[in-house]
Design a protein around this motif. Structure first.
Motif, mmCIF file in Angstrom:
data_model
loop_
_atom_site.group_PDB
_atom_site.id
_atom_site.type_symbol
_atom_site.label_atom_id
_atom_site.label_comp_id
_atom_site.label_asym_id
_atom_site.label_seq_id
_atom_site.Cartn_x
_atom_site.Cartn_y
_atom_site.Cartn_z
ATOM 1 N N GLU A 147 103.247 -2.167 9.321
ATOM 2 C CA GLU A 147 104.806 -2.244 8.746
ATOM 3 C C GLU A 147 105.150 -3.728 8.154
ATOM 4 N N ASP A 148 104.636 -4.375 8.205
ATOM 5 C CA ASP A 148 104.247 -5.414 7.496
ATOM 6 C C ASP A 148 103.816 -5.562 5.613
ATOM 7 N N PHE A 149 103.168 -4.412 6.418
ATOM 8 C CA PHE A 149 102.291 -4.046 4.440
ATOM 9 C C PHE A 149 103.083 -2.419 3.999
ATOM 10 N N LEU B 78 83.163 -13.174 2.629
ATOM 11 C CA LEU B 78 82.490 -12.911 4.042
ATOM 12 C C LEU B 78 84.370 -11.761 4.643
ATOM 13 N N LEU B 79 84.662 -10.518 5.636
ATOM 14 C CA LEU B 79 85.198 -10.684 6.405
ATOM 15 C C LEU B 79 85.348 -11.006 8.267
ATOM 16 N N GLY B 80 86.137 -11.812 8.719
ATOM 17 C CA GLY B 80 86.276 -11.616 9.669
ATOM 18 C C GLY B 80 85.041 -12.919 9.978
ATOM 19 N N SER C 287 91.558 -12.060 6.823
ATOM 20 C CA SER C 287 92.354 -13.020 7.425
ATOM 21 C C SER C 287 93.767 -12.709 6.488
ATOM 22 N N ASP C 288 95.094 -13.639 7.201
ATOM 23 C CA ASP C 288 95.988 -13.367 6.630
ATOM 24 C C ASP C 288 96.114 -13.161 5.322
ATOM 25 N N ALA C 289 95.692 -13.997 4.637
ATOM 26 C CA ALA C 289 95.829 -13.749 3.007
ATOM 27 C C ALA C 289 94.998 -12.569 3.212
ATOM 28 N N GLN C 290 93.215 -12.373 3.335
ATOM 29 C CA GLN C 290 93.122 -10.655 2.858
ATOM 30 C C GLN C 290 93.639 -9.479 2.892
ATOM 31 N N LEU D 193 95.063 -6.647 -0.060
ATOM 32 C CA LEU D 193 94.266 -6.080 -0.122
ATOM 33 C C LEU D 193 94.644 -4.940 0.884
ATOM 34 N N ILE D 194 95.808 -4.764 1.633
ATOM 35 C CA ILE D 194 96.324 -3.579 2.683
ATOM 36 C C ILE D 194 97.465 -3.476 1.944
ATOM 37 N N SER D 195 97.607 -4.228 0.916
ATOM 38 C CA SER D 195 99.218 -3.810 0.460
ATOM 39 C C SER D 195 98.756 -2.996 -0.670
#
Lengths: 398, 380
Positions: B59-61, B219-221, B103-106, B110-112
């Motif tokens: 729900e955050d996004f 990089l992711l993760g 990461s939280d920033a990514q 991206l998700i938003s």
């Protein structure tokens, strides 16, 4: 949406398991697991144990001594019984004639017949099929002519399963030869000791005596043995044929058989390796496994729909086709697991007290007879082709 | 045990159902399919407005926090309409992988953007020589400045032609089919060193062969540790594909049934012939099996790893087997009309068959099942 059992359902399953652990006779379970013959005494002994527990009549209303179980509980019970190697309850009395008597019978009939069915004191058989009336059941010709307070019954029934042990037979008979096919039929209960009845064994392709022919030569049957109205027997017949068929998919039997098959395939050696590692055999096992998952989930969907108050109708025809084809497939794999040792025919070894030497591996002695015996699954109870006709008409509207 | 949808799931089902019924008639789909993009950008915006692009996200996004059953409901609806938009590529495969590894920033970025309909992604995992094996990775990435430099070839990347960014699996360690050493990266699809050859697939979707030549990658993760997250996203993808196939199979069955009731030959509707009736019944039986296994897969994602893997392999294998039967019979029972591009059922048949070529086919998944044959499993 949750495919897992609820804590209550799991508790019920534990109760069933404790009962089976404590009460299922080991000698009987061993015969079932090894595919050996069950005697009439074995079946009756187990059914009386079930009745003592109050678990004999799954589909009867509680007031007549039924369990009052929900569809999910019935399903769990049947699955566990199969897993433990409990013999299937013989359906002719408790699951076939009794529901008809409960639905259409008189108070006297209920009092006379139901208690002895519940306690397995009376053995029933089914008089439906005739030489000229198989899938086209309404074409039956056995006639019953009313003479005073009796019907006089003349004709022939066939494929009468375990009729050699039966005390009573429930029959569809023609009481009005001038009426249209379905309309002149009545549902009659007949004492097998009545003069004029002859039972002749039919030996099936596996060498077994399971089915019989029953001949009626001017057999006098009291009119109070009529269930429902005269000439309305087809209503009873249809009710019986569509009656609660939670176990029709045979999921429990197939799961138990597949488990046994895997055990066998781990022991049998081929090219110096266990058969289960053979790519072709393993591929067929995987195919059975995934089809069994699909069958089990489809069955559970139907059970859950019944639980929610839906009436399982023609959907059970899907389950019958899928379930019987799968059980047959597993018997084919057993036969292949036995290899050349699928050939010897030693019917004496099917008895539990046989102490002779097995020919080849012990499991192999029964695989071919079982394979041929199980061909019946797609023929009886409405052949699979008839089931397709039913689906085409009832579900697809064709 | 309960097979009923929750109120929220039912609302989701109705939303997708209405969208497909009203917005996706066959002629509209044909127009989108034959457009340059291969789908409708307006439709994609509608997905965003209806909240469909947020189904598996928190729900955050602005997401729905949905799991297997929610994705099943959406994908089954899309299957009924043969939806062309890059939902599987963007949301199910790429989006959930970013959600697992980022990461939280990514994620914030991206998700938003995914949920808002502003970002379309594609998962570039499989390679030309690797068939359906996601661990067969020869593409490599090396540290370069703040980021990485990625080189390798990726095969039949679903919706890779129009994606804004690519989620790419490459080796930072190990070799061959090692599970360790696989890393996930974000690569701008239009960056230097990325070349894409886009094409239409036989079922009307779009895909691309993609070559990376020292392309800049983020990089992711954790480096070398992407395998579990990748497999979790592929599992969601399998659930979505099973459900999409079930939806498409349902329509193929319905259209075929309607056709044999209507089509007259020898003076009667051909559905009066028993030979055809039984084939129609068999199609419906395959559909029921497919639906059962889709539910089974969707509800098994939280089961112990091996049990989950076994059930998903069985589900995708059944979909491959049953899907082929339904697709072939749908064409056969339509006779010559089943062979026509103008006949909707032909397009359903093509999608159903091609689903078997995504994320592992019947043979691949039967091999997985054979490997897991001894895993003990009680369905319920």
């Amino acid at each position: 949406m949750d495919i897992n059992f609820t804590p209550e359902e799991l508790a019920f399953r534990d109760e069933v398991r404790s009962f089976l652990d404590a009460k299922l006779p080991k000698d009987i379970a061993s015969k079932v697991k090894n595919g050996q013959h069950l005697s009439k005494e074995d079946s009756v002994r187990w059914q009386k144990i079930l009745n003592e527990q109050g678990w004999m009549a799954l589909h009867w209303p509680k007031e007549h001594g039924g369990t009052g179980w929900s569809p999910i509980e019935k399903h769990i019970f049947e699955e566990e019984c199969a897993e433990y190697g409990a013999p299937g309850v013989l359906p002719f009395g408790v699951n076939m004639v009794a529901p008809v008597i409960i639905k259409f019978g008189t108070e006297e009939q209920k009092q006379k017949y139901l208690p002895s069915i519940l306690n397995s004191d009376v053995w029933w058989c089914q008089g439906y099929s005739e030489p000229g009336a198989g899938s086209d059941l309404a074409g039956l010709k056995t006639k019953a002519v009313r003479e005073g307070d009796h019907y006089v019954v003349t004709g022939q029934k066939t494929w009468t399963t375990l009729g050699q042990h039966a005390d009573w037979i429930f029959c569809l008979v023609r009481t009005d030869p001038s009426a249209k096919k379905q309309e002149g039929i009545s549902f009659l209960l007949i004492d097998m000791k009545t003069p004029g009845i002859t039972v002749r064994p039919l030996i099936t392709l596996d060498g077994e005596h399971e089915v019989n022919e029953v001949f009626f030569d001017e057999v006098k049957v009291p009119v109070e043995n009529l269930v429902g109205e005269e000439n309305k027997g087809w209503t009873c017949a249809k009710y019986l044929l569509t009656f609660e068929r939670t176990g029709i998919a045979g999921v429990g039997q197939s799961k138990a058989a597949l488990k046994h098959l895997k055990e066998v395939a781990r022991k049998v050696q081929q090219n110096g390796k266990p058969l289960i590692e053979d790519p072709l055999f393993r591929n067929r096992l995987a195919d059975v496994e995934m089809e069994l998952m699909a069958l089990e989930m489809t069955n559970l969907r139907t059970v859950a729909a019944a639980q929610a108050g839906g009436v399982p109708g023609a959907e059970s025809s899907f389950l019958k086709i899928m379930g019987t084809e799968l059980r047959q497939e597993i018997t084919d794999l057993f036969r292949r697991a036995a290899g050349p040792y699928a050939q010897p025919f030693l019917p004496e070894s099917f008895e539990a007290d046989y102490d002779g030497e097995p020919v080849g591996p012990e499991f192999a002695n029964t695989v071919s007879t079982k394979y041929f015996n199980m061909r019946k699954l797609s023929i009886f109870g409405g052949s699979n082709e008839i089931q397709k006709n039913i689906i085409a008409k009832m579900i697809l509207g064709l | 045990m309960d097979f009923k949808l929750s109120d929220e799931q039912r609302m989701l089902e109705e939303t997708v159902g209405r969208l497909v019924r009203d917005g996706y008639p066959f002629d509209v789909r044909e127009k989108a399919r034959t457009s340059e993009l291969g789908y409708s950008a307006e439709m994609w915006q509608q997905f965003a407005e209806l909240g469909l692009l947020g189904v598996p996200f928190s729900e955050d996004f602005g997401g729905f926090n949905g799991g297997g059953p929610e994705l099943m409901v959406v994908a089954e609806g899309f299957g009924r309409g043969l939806v062309l938009e890059p939902y599987l590529a963007t949301v199910v495969l790429s989006g959930t992988l970013i959600n697992s590894l980022g990461s939280d920033a990514q994620k914030e970025k991206l998700i938003s953007a995914i949920v808002g309909g502003e970002l379309r992604l594609a998962l570039a995992a499989y390679e030309p020589e690797g068939r359906y094996d996601h661990t067969h990775v020869t593409a490599t990435a090396e540290k370069s400045g703040d980021g990485y430099s990625l080189t390798g070839n990726k095969a039949v990347v679903l919706h890779g032609d129009s994606a804004d960014q690519l989620v790419v699996i490459a080796r930072t360690g190990g070799k061959g089919t090692d599970r360790d050493g696989l890393s996930a990266f974000i690569v701008d699809a239009n960056a230097d060193g990325v070349s894409r050859r886009g094409y239409e697939t036989i079922d009307g979707l779009r895909a691309a062969e993609i070559t990376f030549n020292n392309a800049a990658a983020e990089l992711l993760g954790e480096e070398g540790k992407a395998i579990d997250a990748l497999e979790a996203s592929l599992a969601l993808g399998i659930v979505a594909l099973c459900a999409e196939a079930t939806g498409a199979m349902e329509v193929a069955c319905d259209q075929t049934l309607a056709y044999i009731k209507e089509r007259q030959q020898f003076g009667v509707a051909i559905g009066k012939f028993q030979a055809l009736q039984h084939r129609m019944v068999e199609m419906r039986m395959e559909l029921e099996k497919a639906r059962s296994m889709t539910i089974f897969a969707a509800c098994s994602l939280d089961a112990p790893a091996q049990v989950c893997a076994k059930r998903l392999a069985a589900a995708k294998a059944i979909i491959g087997k049953s899907g082929r039967k339904v697709a072939e019979e749908a064409i056969q029972l339509h006779g010559g009309m089943g062979m026509m591009e103008e006949t909707a059922v032909a397009h359903y048949a093509k999608r159903i068959v091609l689903i078997d070529h995504q994320l592992g086919d019947l043979g691949y998944h039967m091999q997985q099942l054979e490997r897991l044959l001894d895993v003990d499993d009680d369905a319920a």
